[in-house]
Design an enzyme around this catalytic site. Structure first.
Site, PDB file in Angstrom:
ATOM      1  N   SER A  80     -23.634 -10.355   0.278  1.00 35.22           N
ATOM      2  CA  SER A  80     -23.410 -11.800   0.456  1.00 35.22           C
ATOM      3  C   SER A  80     -23.947 -12.339   1.782  1.00 35.22           C
ATOM      4  O   SER A  80     -23.342 -13.236   2.372  1.00 35.22           O
ATOM      5  CB  SER A  80     -21.924 -12.132   0.279  1.00 35.22           C
ATOM      6  OG  SER A  80     -21.520 -11.865  -1.053  1.00 35.22           O
ATOM      7  N   GLU A 111     -23.502  -1.463   2.561  1.00 39.54           N
ATOM      8  CA  GLU A 111     -23.206  -2.539   1.621  1.00 39.54           C
ATOM      9  C   GLU A 111     -21.835  -2.307   0.997  1.00 39.54           C
ATOM     10  O   GLU A 111     -21.705  -1.522   0.041  1.00 39.54           O
ATOM     11  CB  GLU A 111     -24.258  -2.575   0.508  1.00 39.54           C
ATOM     12  CG  GLU A 111     -25.658  -2.851   0.997  1.00 39.54           C
ATOM     13  CD  GLU A 111     -26.519  -3.474  -0.096  1.00 39.54           C
ATOM     14  OE1 GLU A 111     -27.063  -4.542   0.140  1.00 39.54           O
ATOM     15  OE2 GLU A 111     -26.603  -2.884  -1.185  1.00 39.54           O
ATOM     16  N   GLU A 141     -25.124  -0.477  -7.278  1.00 40.73           N
ATOM     17  CA  GLU A 141     -25.273  -0.804  -8.705  1.00 40.73           C
ATOM     18  C   GLU A 141     -25.841   0.379  -9.471  1.00 40.73           C
ATOM     19  O   GLU A 141     -25.508   0.605 -10.635  1.00 40.73           O
ATOM     20  CB  GLU A 141     -26.135  -2.069  -8.860  1.00 40.73           C
ATOM     21  CG  GLU A 141     -25.331  -3.301  -8.483  1.00 40.73           C
ATOM     22  CD  GLU A 141     -26.141  -4.466  -7.949  1.00 40.73           C
ATOM     23  OE1 GLU A 141     -27.375  -4.472  -8.099  1.00 40.73           O
ATOM     24  OE2 GLU A 141     -25.524  -5.377  -7.367  1.00 40.73           O
ATOM     25  N   GLY A 175     -22.746  -9.764  -4.049  1.00 43.94           N
ATOM     26  CA  GLY A 175     -22.798 -10.808  -5.067  1.00 43.94           C
ATOM     27  C   GLY A 175     -21.498 -11.575  -5.246  1.00 43.94           C
ATOM     28  O   GLY A 175     -21.349 -12.321  -6.211  1.00 43.94           O
ATOM     29  N   ASN A 181     -33.783  -7.828  -1.966  1.00 42.48           N
ATOM     30  CA  ASN A 181     -33.591  -7.006  -3.156  1.00 42.48           C
ATOM     31  C   ASN A 181     -33.459  -7.959  -4.340  1.00 42.48           C
ATOM     32  O   ASN A 181     -32.409  -8.548  -4.550  1.00 42.48           O
ATOM     33  CB  ASN A 181     -32.315  -6.157  -2.971  1.00 42.48           C
ATOM     34  CG  ASN A 181     -31.963  -5.369  -4.209  1.00 42.48           C
ATOM     35  OD1 ASN A 181     -32.754  -5.292  -5.159  1.00 42.48           O
ATOM     36  ND2 ASN A 181     -30.765  -4.779  -4.212  1.00 42.48           N
ATOM     37  N   TRP A 182     -34.547  -8.113  -5.074  1.00 37.70           N
ATOM     38  CA  TRP A 182     -34.560  -9.095  -6.168  1.00 37.70           C
ATOM     39  C   TRP A 182     -33.793  -8.598  -7.393  1.00 37.70           C
ATOM     40  O   TRP A 182     -33.595  -9.348  -8.342  1.00 37.70           O
ATOM     41  CB  TRP A 182     -36.003  -9.430  -6.562  1.00 37.70           C
ATOM     42  CG  TRP A 182     -36.802 -10.133  -5.501  1.00 37.70           C
ATOM     43  CD1 TRP A 182     -36.392 -10.442  -4.224  1.00 37.70           C
ATOM     44  CD2 TRP A 182     -38.138 -10.625  -5.613  1.00 37.70           C
ATOM     45  NE1 TRP A 182     -37.391 -11.078  -3.551  1.00 37.70           N
ATOM     46  CE2 TRP A 182     -38.485 -11.214  -4.370  1.00 37.70           C
ATOM     47  CE3 TRP A 182     -39.084 -10.631  -6.644  1.00 37.70           C
ATOM     48  CZ2 TRP A 182     -39.728 -11.795  -4.136  1.00 37.70           C
ATOM     49  CZ3 TRP A 182     -40.333 -11.211  -6.403  1.00 37.70           C
ATOM     50  CH2 TRP A 182     -40.643 -11.783  -5.166  1.00 37.70           C
ATOM     51  N   LYS A 183     -33.435  -7.331  -7.398  1.00 40.46           N
ATOM     52  CA  LYS A 183     -32.699  -6.733  -8.531  1.00 40.46           C
ATOM     53  C   LYS A 183     -33.455  -7.007  -9.841  1.00 40.46           C
ATOM     54  O   LYS A 183     -34.680  -7.070  -9.830  1.00 40.46           O
ATOM     55  CB  LYS A 183     -31.258  -7.245  -8.560  1.00 40.46           C
ATOM     56  CG  LYS A 183     -30.571  -7.056  -7.201  1.00 40.46           C
ATOM     57  CD  LYS A 183     -29.099  -7.258  -7.225  1.00 40.46           C
ATOM     58  CE  LYS A 183     -28.550  -7.050  -5.821  1.00 40.46           C
ATOM     59  NZ  LYS A 183     -27.103  -7.117  -5.742  1.00 40.46           N
ATOM     60  N   GLY A 230     -29.558  -9.814  -1.436  1.00 44.46           N
ATOM     61  CA  GLY A 230     -29.739  -9.907  -2.882  1.00 44.46           C
ATOM     62  C   GLY A 230     -29.961 -11.347  -3.302  1.00 44.46           C
ATOM     63  O   GLY A 230     -31.067 -11.876  -3.224  1.00 44.46           O
ATOM     64  N   GLY A 231     -28.896 -12.024  -3.727  1.00 52.28           N
ATOM     65  CA  GLY A 231     -28.989 -13.373  -4.294  1.00 52.28           C
ATOM     66  C   GLY A 231     -29.816 -14.335  -3.454  1.00 52.28           C
ATOM     67  O   GLY A 231     -30.669 -15.063  -3.987  1.00 52.28           O
ATOM     68  N   HIS A 258     -28.424   2.477  -4.295  1.00 52.06           N
ATOM     69  CA  HIS A 258     -27.728   1.183  -4.314  1.00 52.06           C
ATOM     70  C   HIS A 258     -26.451   1.340  -5.144  1.00 52.06           C
ATOM     71  O   HIS A 258     -26.434   2.062  -6.138  1.00 52.06           O
ATOM     72  CB  HIS A 258     -28.638   0.108  -4.918  1.00 52.06           C
ATOM     73  CG  HIS A 258     -28.077  -1.267  -4.755  1.00 52.06           C
ATOM     74  ND1 HIS A 258     -27.073  -1.752  -5.569  1.00 52.06           N
ATOM     75  CD2 HIS A 258     -28.340  -2.252  -3.862  1.00 52.06           C
ATOM     76  CE1 HIS A 258     -26.756  -2.983  -5.176  1.00 52.06           C
ATOM     77  NE2 HIS A 258     -27.507  -3.304  -4.136  1.00 52.06           N
TER      78      HIS A 258
END
Ligand code: PGA
Length: 249
Positions: free
Chosen positions: A211, A169, A102, A175, A12-14, A232-233, A100
């Site tokens: 994470s 999640e 976010e 993150g 997930n590159w956001k 993600g990251g 998600h």
């Protein structure tokens, strides 16, 4: 009991990546897929909408799948800034992330809206990855299972609408570099598995997200009922994302 589904490692590159970055990352991953030994998982990239077309041009003849990060519940219309599920399909997507945390936080998305988005995705031929997860306060109050159960009940489309994936999640793990203990992850995944079996969805993939990195992926992916990861990251670095994929049992 049904055989566990093949794991899915989803990036997930956001809201990250200009076109040059996205192309470089996709090229690097495609080269690894084509050069390396066969992975024991499926790979999925969910880049920002602005680079879907570029990334699809690179991965379309590889086993890597493409996904969107969100879709509107309607196919088209007067919804400035939104993207309909058929548009994602038209860009090469076969998956879309919905609900998600976010988006639930930044855009006030409710379970009912997430369910409508998941249904729209299925109608367009996409597999929705429905995200659920508790906040830190909810975990501290001992309500993690109840919150996740309620979100699932409200967010999942009808089983007859088609196959989905679920991503657990924990909001406080996204993150932050913090993750729940392995036994806490296993407990929530078992709870989700039971809910999916009760909802006539026994073979649904349940991804863990929050994470995930090369250093913890192996142990998390080996837990029962963990059928992949939403990353993600660490998905923004080809080396790390690949190391996570290679950690699949
Ligand atoms: P993270 O994000 O891996 O950076 O924690 C996961 C996600 O939000 O999907």
């Amino acid at each position: 009991m049904a055989a566990p589904p093949r794991p899915l490692i989803a990036g997930n590159w956001k809201m990250n990546g200009l076109r040059a970055d996205a192309v470089a990352l996709a090229v690097s991953l495609k080269e690894r897929v084509l050069a390396g030994r066969a992975l024991s998982c499926d790979l999925l990239l969910c880049p920002p909408a602005t680079v879907l077309h570029d990334v699809w041009g690179i991965i379309r003849r590889s086993p890597i799948a493409l996904g969107g990060q969100d879709c509107h519940p309607e196919d088209s219309g007067a919804h400035t800034g939104d993207i309909g599920a058929p548009m994602l399909r038209d860009c090469g997507c076969s998956f879309v992330i919905v609900g998600h945390s976010e988006r639930r936080t930044d855009h006030g998305e409710t379970d009912a809206l997430v369910r409508a988005k998941a249904a729209a995705a299925l109608k367009a031929g996409l597999t929705p990855i429905v995200c659920v997860g508790e906040t830190l306060a909810e975990r501290d109050q001992g309500r993690a299972l109840a919150v996740v159960g309620r979100q699932l009940e409200g967010s999942l489309p009808e089983p007859s609408a088609g196959g989905i994936a679920v991503a657990y999640e924990p909001v406080w793990a996204i993150g932050t570099g913090r993750t729940p203990s392995n036994s806490d992850i296993a407990a929530v995944h078992a709870h989700i598995r039971a809910a999916l079996e009760a909802a006539a969805r026994p073979t649904t993939r349940i991804l863990y997200g929050g994470s995930v990195k090369p250093g913890n992926a192996g142990e998390i992916l080996a837990l029962p009922n963990v059928n992949g990861a939403l990353v993600g990251g660490a998905s923004l670095k080809a080396h790390d994302f690949w190391a996570i994929a290679e950690s699949c049992p």
